[in-house]
Scaffold this active site. Structure first.
Site, PDB file in Angstrom:
ATOM      1  CD  GLN A  53      -3.013  -0.869   0.277  1.00  0.00           C
ATOM      2  OE1 GLN A  53      -3.181   0.092  -0.521  1.00  0.00           O
ATOM      3  NE2 GLN A  53      -3.689  -2.099  -0.255  1.00  0.00           N
ATOM      4  CG  HIS A  55      -3.286  -5.278  -8.168  1.00  0.00           C
ATOM      5  ND1 HIS A  55      -4.600  -5.030  -7.403  1.00  0.00           N
ATOM      6  CD2 HIS A  55      -2.636  -6.318  -7.541  1.00  0.00           C
ATOM      7  CE1 HIS A  55      -4.635  -5.884  -6.431  1.00  0.00           C
ATOM      8  NE2 HIS A  55      -3.449  -6.552  -6.341  1.00  0.00           N
ATOM      9  CB  CYS A 114      -8.327 -10.083   1.400  1.00  0.00           C
ATOM     10  SG  CYS A 114      -7.063  -9.541   0.196  1.00  0.00           S
TER      11      CYS A 114
END
Length: 387
Positions: free
Chosen positions: A177, A199, A326
């Site tokens: 991040q 991504h 997630c």
């Protein structure tokens, strides 16, 4: 009106990334391991991408091992160290790790490894003194996430890494991040292993990288043809790696202007929602990812979950997340919020809004208005006094 505010889960590939991938697919599609001209052209593409990714974190190119993403990079860091030992040793992680670290470590624990999970304060920060106290003679790895994806808190990686280094213990951080949003310099930062993902920085899905400090040895998880310096066998996914390289290069070039812009938008949203009843900001405001906004709902009547709010936002054309992407498909308390001291109802009621390069002030203002309207529908309102 469509507003995407889930950039911590995924970012749209840049046009330059897509073009690069198309060029590779149509013109440079050889196998990088082949010795003929088609293979050598592909090898040049591969090594150019390695240099581009390495420059994002000021690393030597040869220290970058390409993987399928951040999860594989995390697993290679943890299991690559662990498998170098014949007998179980001791490993330290934080109690707010991403599942890509928490689950392989839990597996090691089942195999007899000692595991210490460092506590965090109410803002999600590890106290360096707790790490110092937890180190043992048989500690072989410390892994602490750099920027927590669910609540946005940044850890004191400089201090934690230095403590581990002084004791001769390998230190890994999941910087998925952080990379591309905040400057990372592995020549200065006391880390031995560092994970990043394509991504999350406007590159394609399916590519990631593990920085391995020169001299650190890992046992590969995948055996075969010996690609990636024998650390990750299998023919490299050249188009996505090339796209990853371009995304890394662009992120590095634009960070000086984009990061302050994101911080302004982040703080604008926090400030506009500061007085909203039952809405509690989670994570640290002082040590925080620049693009990250998160809250916890504390409805006095209960029953309102983060998933409820995500659905309400989706109906309004706005994409957000209920905590970590997630876990967004499961109605279970967030282990991150539980570790930070929230009770179970509150830990079911976390939401995350993450900003990106297409986010504008108007998007922030509209989202704030929608959220307040949702509140009026879902939350109890004060009774009017009777005359």
């Amino acid at each position: 009106m469509q507003i995407y505010l889930d950039y911590s889960a995924n970012t749209p590939p840049r046009p330059e990334v897509i073009k690069t991938m198309q060029d590779v697919l149509t013109q440079q599609w050889g196998n990088p391991s082949s010795l003929h001209q088609w293979g050598q052209r592909a090898a040049i593409v591969l090594e150019r991408a390695r240099i581009q990714v390495a420059r994002l974190i000021n690393a030597p190119a040869e220290s970058i091992t390409f993987t399928s993403g951040g999860t594989e990079a995390d697993n290679l860091a943890v299991m690559g160290v662990a498998q170098g030992y014949k007998k179980p040793q001791h490993i330290i992680i934080s109690s707010v790790e991403h599942s890509a670290i928490a689950q392989p470590v839990a597996m090691l624990e089942q195999w007899g490894w000692q595991v210490t999970r460092l506590p965090v304060d109410s803002l999600g920060r590890v106290n360096p003194s707790d790490l110092k106290a937890a180190l043992q003679a048989n500690t072989v790895l410390v892994s602490v996430i750099y920027g927590q994806s669910e609540v946005g808190t940044l850890q004191p990686i400089d201090q934690l890494g230095q403590i581990a280094r002084e004791q001769g213990v390998l230190f890994h951080t999941d910087a998925v991040q952080v990379a591309g949003r905040l400057s990372i310099d592995v020549q200065r930062l006391p880390v031995d292993l560092l994970s990043i993902s394509s991504h999350k920085i406007y590159g394609p899905m399916g590519a990631g990288a593990l920085y391995i400090r020169p001299g650190v040895e890992l046992v590969p998880l995948i055996s075969g043809g010996g690609q990636e310096s024998r650390l990750r066998s299998g023919t490299q996914a050249l188009p996505v790696i090339a796209g990853f390289g371009i995304a890394a290069e662009l992120a590095a070039a634009q960070m000086l202007t984009e990061t302050p812009r994101l911080i302004r938008l982040r703080d604008r949203m926090f400030d506009q929602l500061a007085d909203t009843p039952y809405l509690i900001a989670t994570g640290s405001r002082d040590y925080r990812l620049p693009h990250h906004v998160s809250f916890c709902l504390t409805s006095p009547t209960g029953g309102v979950t983060g998933k409820t709010i995500v659905r309400q936002f989706n109906q309004a054309g706005i994409g957000i997340s209920a905590g970590s992407a997630c876990h967004s498909g499961k109605l279970s308390p967030s282990p991150i919020l539980l570790a930070m001291g929230y009770n179970e109802p509150a830990a079911l009621a976390g939401i995350r809004l993450t900003l990106g390069r297409d986010t504008t002030e108007a998007d922030v203002d509209w989202t704030v208005m929608v959220l307040k309207q949702i509140w009026e529908r879902l939350m109890p309102q004060p009774e009017l006094s009777k005359v």
